[in-house]
Design an enzyme around this catalytic site. Structure first.
Site, mmCIF file in Angstrom:
data_model
loop_
_atom_site.group_PDB
_atom_site.id
_atom_site.type_symbol
_atom_site.label_atom_id
_atom_site.label_comp_id
_atom_site.label_asym_id
_atom_site.label_seq_id
_atom_site.Cartn_x
_atom_site.Cartn_y
_atom_site.Cartn_z
ATOM 1 C CG ASP A 45 -2.004 0.974 1.192
ATOM 2 O OD1 ASP A 45 -2.145 1.629 0.148
ATOM 3 O OD2 ASP A 45 -2.730 1.107 2.200
ATOM 4 C CG ASP A 67 -3.087 4.161 -3.792
ATOM 5 O OD1 ASP A 67 -3.929 3.293 -4.064
ATOM 6 O OD2 ASP A 67 -3.265 5.047 -2.946
ATOM 7 C CD GLU A 68 -5.516 -0.838 -2.307
ATOM 8 O OE1 GLU A 68 -5.309 -1.663 -1.393
ATOM 9 O OE2 GLU A 68 -6.551 -0.158 -2.379
#
Lengths: 433, 380
Positions: free
Chosen positions: A19, A116-117
């Site tokens: 993350d 973003d993860e």
């Protein structure tokens, strides 16, 4: 030399959840450290108008009370020195791609959840070391090569990996084993379990199930009665169980959309037409690239007061053609917008997507012959543009100097983010009903 | 105005003109029925501007007296109230009398009803039609031709002209066309006309024709069809039915109909309808009504449909004839059923030019009916 295999389970998997911490702000700090590193910064829409909403903020800003979803005005009250930045999706996408590439070096089983993860299954990655060593390597490489912080959860499944990465931010590295679950998770409220939303949590509270521990020990019959099949999953998840696989390929898109903020408030029908033509062109291109056809065209219009409306129309037959999409978008606009009213942002979203191979398209007596030729023309034009670039082949109507012509250079993507903060004043309507 | 009229006759006339009453009218007087009493009889008129219908009750019919006139005159009565009231009145004869301010009294048996009427002078005049283009045809044939074409018209207002049936008359041949872009239905008949009459591009709303169909007399009777600039009049014995002609040019369709086929089959209509009907049960679940037709080398044909939730239907039936390529084609089963049901013949000849081209269905007996269906574009 230690035996790496001992660090892997005999049966079962090892999953990492990576993350990125405060991704957008971290990217700006990494790209221009002199300007932003270590400073309170926030990414917000419409900086100049002071009417935007904070999309995300750096840890320095968060420490002073800035929160996602605040208006810029509010955020500035909490943190007068806050540096505001307009989103740059080209930049974010570039960094996102590079972080996924780093992760990809350690396993091909990477499932990107968002910009973003991601999840990565490293069960078969013994050659790179123990799970903890791999996680450390990934974290260090992302920090040194990209200059970005991230938190990583290491666990036997996706659920616990996700919970693990949430435990420590920024730069966390958390191992969450099944046997840790009672101690680490059971004391927490149900709402913190990945996959339980506020509604489910409220329903559980009514049943007097307040903590994850209570959920794990709840009567499964009671849960299935209340929640159906979700009930069994809830109990399993509360005890840390989850057997969903890491899917390397993303599921097919549910919609394809483009929005563009205009350089000034447009009122001229010709300008608006050109923007829609460019939006239709790029959405249709993406649609065909994914070998889909769309049944519904939705347009987004925002006025200078940030009031946003969406209007949609479901066509009698699905399409993949720019002219159909453009025609419906224009028709929706003409029908739902007063001529001369200023427009600040326009968007087209294609919905109701089905794979072209599975779609049954009713042929039309008056253009079934043309349709076959149009399909060939599409193929030829796509081929040329794939090879020589989007700008290599345009229709005259697409030419102009507003940002809608820039979406072709794929810098201003912005769909997911811009639609993220459409939420508040949104006024949705379907033209078919 | 004062008269008494047979309730049955009045009811029959009211039913006929009521087809032209629209519940939502912008002209208030059109929500009423106009009644004219004269020594010849009673005339009822209703109009929604698209359709106008006039029904005449002769004072005497053979030895039967329908209307007894005391005083001639006119009034307009609110249709909805009037229609329902007359239906419920007790006696065989109804007496009507207009008082002051168009207030009208209706008496029947022991009932006495006061109705607020409107000024008949405000009622719009019916279209004036010159009788220079007149054709006559039997009501049964007219009803059949409407039934065979009007179902195929478009229900979407995006192309208003396609919501109508197009009438063309040339070389003593009358041709009706209904088309909604996905299918097309035509019916032709030879027509003896005086002095080689012709007209083109006379488009009449499919809905209107269906209403006309309901009024056409049951016993076979000659109907006059009078065509003018923007109106058509269907003249029956005691009924005049006026319809507006839809504006716009009807698209040229004759060039779009294939004349030569790569594949031709002759099939028993009833068996094919039944097979497709069963397949339709499944296919209608996903709105596309998609059904697949596959021709086998052993002169059989397979009709199938499937639904992930419900299952699969496969039907095999014998073809009477087969020439040309063996074809696989997918189409909307509802369209095929509609087309087959108006063929009115035991066997149908179906022609194909490919899986992405129109399907042509015609009766084997040579009646000039042609049904066309565009298939589904599929990749499998």
């Amino acid at each position: 030399m230690k035996n790496v295999s001992e660090y892997y389970p005999k049966k079962g998997r090892v999953i990492l959840h990576i993350d990125m911490n405060a991704f957008y702000c971290s990217v700006h700090a990494a790209a221009e450290p002199d300007k932003y590193a270590g400073k309170p910064i926030a990414v917000a829409g419409s900086v100049e108008l002071r009417k935007g909403i904070v999309v995300t903020s750096s840890y320095e800003a968060r420490a002073r009370g800035v929160r996602t979803g605040m208006t810029v005005k509010e955020a500035l009250r909490h943190c007068p020195g806050l540096i505001l930045i307009s989103p740059d999706f080209y930049l974010y996408r570039g960094f996102s791609r590079r972080f996924l590439q780093i992760v990809n070096d350690y396993s091909p089983l990477v499932e990107a959840m968002s910009i973003d993860e991601c999840f990565v299954d490293i069960t078969g990655s013994k050659q790179f070391g123990t799970p903890l060593e791999i996680a450390e390597k990934i974290q260090i490489r992302i920090r040194t090569e990209l200059g970005l912080p991230c938190s990583i959860g290491i666990a036997p499944n996706k659920l616990l990996a996700k919970m693990g990465s949430d435990m420590k931010k920024p730069n966390g590295l958390t191992v969450l084993r099944l046997r840790d679950v009672p101690e680490v998770l059971w004391g927490r409220p149900c709402g913190e379990l990945y996959g339980i939303g506020s509604k489910t949590a409220a329903k559980l509270a009514k049943l007097n199930i307040l903590t994850i521990g209570e959920l794990a020990e709840a009567d499964e019959l009671l849960l299935t009665r209340e929640f159906g099949v979700l009930g069994s999953w809830l109990k399993l998840a509360a005890s840390g169980g989850d057997d969903s696989p890491v899917r390397a390929e993303r599921e097919p898109n549910k919609s394809i959309g483009h929005t563009t903020t205009l350089p000034y408030n447009f009122t001229e029908p010709d300008d608006i037409g050109r923007v829609f033509l460019n939006l239709a062109d790029q959405t249709a291109r993406r649609l065909r690239r994914q070998q889909m056809v769309c049944g519904t065209v939705q347009i987004t219009i925002r006025d200078p007061d940030m009031k946003t409306i969406t209007r949609s129309y479901t066509m009698p037959e699905p399409t993949e053609n720019i002219d159909d999409i453009y025609r419906e978008a224009r028709r929706l606009f003409d029908r739902h917008w007063t001529v001369g009213e200023p427009v600040r942002l326009l968007g087209i979203t294609l919905q109701n997507l089905t794979p072209k191979a599975e779609a049954a398209i009713q042929l039309d007596l008056f253009d079934y012959e043309k349709a076959a030729r149009k399909e060939k023309l599409n193929e030829a034009m796509d081929h040329i543009r794939d090879k020589f670039g989007e700008q290599s082949l345009l229709t005259a109507g697409m030419l102009g100097d507003d940002p809608s012509t820039l979406i072709r250079n794929h810098r201003i993507r912005g769909t997911s983010l811009q639609t993220d903060f459409l939420g508040k004043e949104e006024d949705k309507r379907d033209d078919n009903s | 105005m004062k008269f008494s009229v047979s309730k049955d006759k009045l009811n029959e006339s009211i039913q006929q003109v009521s087809k032209a009453i629209s519940s939502r009218t912008t002209i208030p007087i059109l929500s009423g029925i106009k009644i004219d009493a004269s020594p010849r009889g009673l005339t009822l008129t209703a109009s929604d501007t698209d359709i106008s219908i006039q029904s005449f009750i002769p004072a005497e019919e053979g030895d039967r007296q329908n209307v007894r006139l005391a005083q001639a005159g006119s009034v307009v009565l609110p249709a909805k109230f009037f229609i329902e009231m007359v239906r419920k009145l007790p006696s065989d004869f109804i007496e009507m009398e207009r008082g002051t301010n168009f207030h009208t009294t209706i008496r029947a048996g022991a009932s006495d009803i006061q109705m607020v009427g409107l000024d008949p002078d405000e009622y719009p005049l019916l279209p004036q039609i010159e009788d220079n283009k007149v054709i006559s045809m039997a009501s049964d044939l007219l009803r059949a031709m409407i039934r065979q074409t009007s179902f195929a018209v478009s229900t979407s207002e995006t192309t208003p002209i396609l919501t109508g049936v197009c009438w063309n008359l040339s070389n003593n041949n009358l041709k009706l066309i209904g088309c909604d872009r996905h299918r097309l239905a035509t019916r032709e008949t030879s027509m003896e006309t005086q002095s080689e009459q012709q007209f083109h591009n006379i488009v009449i709303s499919g809905k209107t024709l269906n209403e006309l169909s309901k009024i056409l007399p049951d016993h076979n009777q000659l109907i006059d069809i009078v065509v003018s600039e923007n109106q058509v009049l269907f003249r029956m014995e005691n009924v005049l039915f006026y319809s507006r002609i839809l504006d716009g040019a009807y698209p040229e369709t004759s060039k779009l109909i294939p004349k030569e086929f790569n594949t031709e089959v002759v099939v028993p209509v009833k068996a094919l309808i039944e097979a497709i009907d069963r397949a339709y049960l499944l296919s209608r679940e996903d709105k596309t009504n998609i059904v697949k037709m596959v021709m086998n080398p052993d002169k059989t044909m397979e009709i199938s449909s499937s639904s992930t939730e419900l299952g699969r239907v496969t039907e095999t039936l014998d073809m009477n004839e087969h020439t040309g390529e063996l074809l696989k084609i997918s189409f909307n089963s509802k369209y095929m059923l509609d087309a087959l049901k108006v063929i009115d013949c035991d066997r149908a000849r179906i022609g194909f030019t490919g899986s992405m081209s129109p399907i042509i269905i015609q009766p084997e007996d040579g009646t000039k009916i042609l049904q066309l269906i565009l298939p589904y574009r599929t990749t499998n």
